[in-house]
Design a protein around this motif. Structure first.
Motif, PDB file in Angstrom:
ATOM      1  N   VAL A  48      -3.021  -8.357   1.266  1.00  0.00           N
ATOM      2  CA  VAL A  48      -1.822  -7.709   0.745  1.00  0.00           C
ATOM      3  C   VAL A  48      -0.621  -8.645   0.825  1.00  0.00           C
ATOM      4  O   VAL A  48       0.051  -8.896  -0.171  1.00  0.00           O
ATOM      5  N   ALA A  49      -0.349  -9.162   2.036  1.00  0.00           N
ATOM      6  CA  ALA A  49       0.843  -9.988   2.215  1.00  0.00           C
ATOM      7  C   ALA A  49       0.702 -10.856   3.452  1.00  0.00           C
ATOM      8  O   ALA A  49      -0.050 -10.528   4.371  1.00  0.00           O
ATOM      9  N   THR A  58       6.933 -16.053   2.508  1.00  0.00           N
ATOM     10  CA  THR A  58       6.091 -14.873   2.323  1.00  0.00           C
ATOM     11  C   THR A  58       5.206 -15.053   1.092  1.00  0.00           C
ATOM     12  O   THR A  58       5.559 -15.780   0.162  1.00  0.00           O
ATOM     13  N   TYR A  60       2.322 -12.708  -1.478  1.00  0.00           N
ATOM     14  CA  TYR A  60       1.885 -11.363  -1.808  1.00  0.00           C
ATOM     15  C   TYR A  60       0.717 -11.387  -2.796  1.00  0.00           C
ATOM     16  O   TYR A  60       0.606 -12.288  -3.637  1.00  0.00           O
ATOM     17  N   VAL A  64       0.756  -6.042  -5.530  1.00  0.00           N
ATOM     18  CA  VAL A  64       1.848  -5.420  -4.776  1.00  0.00           C
ATOM     19  C   VAL A  64       3.167  -6.168  -4.946  1.00  0.00           C
ATOM     20  O   VAL A  64       4.213  -5.701  -4.456  1.00  0.00           O
ATOM     21  N   LYS A  65       3.136  -7.290  -5.614  1.00  0.00           N
ATOM     22  CA  LYS A  65       4.342  -8.116  -5.774  1.00  0.00           C
ATOM     23  C   LYS A  65       5.432  -7.318  -6.465  1.00  0.00           C
ATOM     24  O   LYS A  65       5.196  -6.654  -7.480  1.00  0.00           O
ATOM     25  N   PHE A  68       6.135  -4.314  -2.584  1.00  0.00           N
ATOM     26  CA  PHE A  68       5.998  -4.396  -1.131  1.00  0.00           C
ATOM     27  C   PHE A  68       6.810  -5.569  -0.597  1.00  0.00           C
ATOM     28  O   PHE A  68       6.936  -6.594  -1.264  1.00  0.00           O
ATOM     29  N   THR A  69       7.310  -5.422   0.634  1.00  0.00           N
ATOM     30  CA  THR A  69       8.048  -6.491   1.302  1.00  0.00           C
ATOM     31  C   THR A  69       7.558  -6.619   2.737  1.00  0.00           C
ATOM     32  O   THR A  69       7.579  -5.631   3.476  1.00  0.00           O
ATOM     33  N   ILE A  70       7.145  -7.812   3.103  1.00  0.00           N
ATOM     34  CA  ILE A  70       6.725  -8.083   4.471  1.00  0.00           C
ATOM     35  C   ILE A  70       7.873  -8.744   5.218  1.00  0.00           C
ATOM     36  O   ILE A  70       8.600  -9.580   4.649  1.00  0.00           O
ATOM     37  N   LEU A  81       5.750  -3.794   6.930  1.00  0.00           N
ATOM     38  CA  LEU A  81       5.399  -3.811   5.516  1.00  0.00           C
ATOM     39  C   LEU A  81       6.106  -2.630   4.861  1.00  0.00           C
ATOM     40  O   LEU A  81       5.712  -1.483   5.066  1.00  0.00           O
ATOM     41  N   ASP A  90      -2.999   2.344  -4.214  1.00  0.00           N
ATOM     42  CA  ASP A  90      -2.606   1.745  -2.930  1.00  0.00           C
ATOM     43  C   ASP A  90      -3.260   2.472  -1.754  1.00  0.00           C
ATOM     44  O   ASP A  90      -3.129   2.042  -0.604  1.00  0.00           O
ATOM     45  N   TYR A 107      -5.517 -16.001   1.796  1.00  0.00           N
ATOM     46  CA  TYR A 107      -5.804 -14.634   1.386  1.00  0.00           C
ATOM     47  C   TYR A 107      -7.207 -14.180   1.814  1.00  0.00           C
ATOM     48  O   TYR A 107      -7.599 -13.057   1.531  1.00  0.00           O
TER      49      TYR A 107
END
Length: 125
Positions: A48-49, A58, A60, A64-65, A68-70, A81, A90, A107
């Protein structure tokens, strides 16, 4: 060695948001890049990230780009997350883990170790 505990999952409707947390133990937490993965029923665990040890870089998954934010707080030994505009696809159990391997792609789940129990995210349409 690092021990992680994920939390923050739940059930939401499509378009909703959740913030997952990953609390880690161990004095070496700040030296690890940290990743989030997810696994849906009958599917393989997928990336995911990723966030680097200093919280500067970071990465992604394409899926999810932009949604989502990690992030991480090394003072609190925690990775987050933030998940916005959630979609039914999801839905999965979400896991975090430190990246302990350096010989393969970032990844790949094989590059990570010390997995937690995960937290369930369910998105309904």
């Amino acid at each position: 060695q690092v021990h992680v505990v994920e939390s923050g999952g739940g059930a939401v409707q499509a378009g909703g948001s959740l913030r997952l947390s990953c609390a880690a133990s161990g004095r070496t937490f700040s030296s690890y890049h940290m990743g989030w993965f997810r696994q849906a029923p009958g599917k393989e665990r997928e990336f995911v990230a990723l966030i680097d040890s200093r919280g500067i870089s970071t990465f992604y998954a394409d899926s999810v780009k932009g949604r989502f934010t990690i992030s991480r707080d090394n003072a609190k030994n925690t990775v987050y997350l933030q998940m916005n505009t959630l979609k039914p696809e999801d839905t999965a159990v979400y896991y975090c883990a430190p990246k302990t391997g350096y010989s393969g792609p970032y990844y790949s789940s094989r590059q990570y170790n010390y997995w937690g129990q995960g937290t369930q995210v369910t998105v309904s349409s």
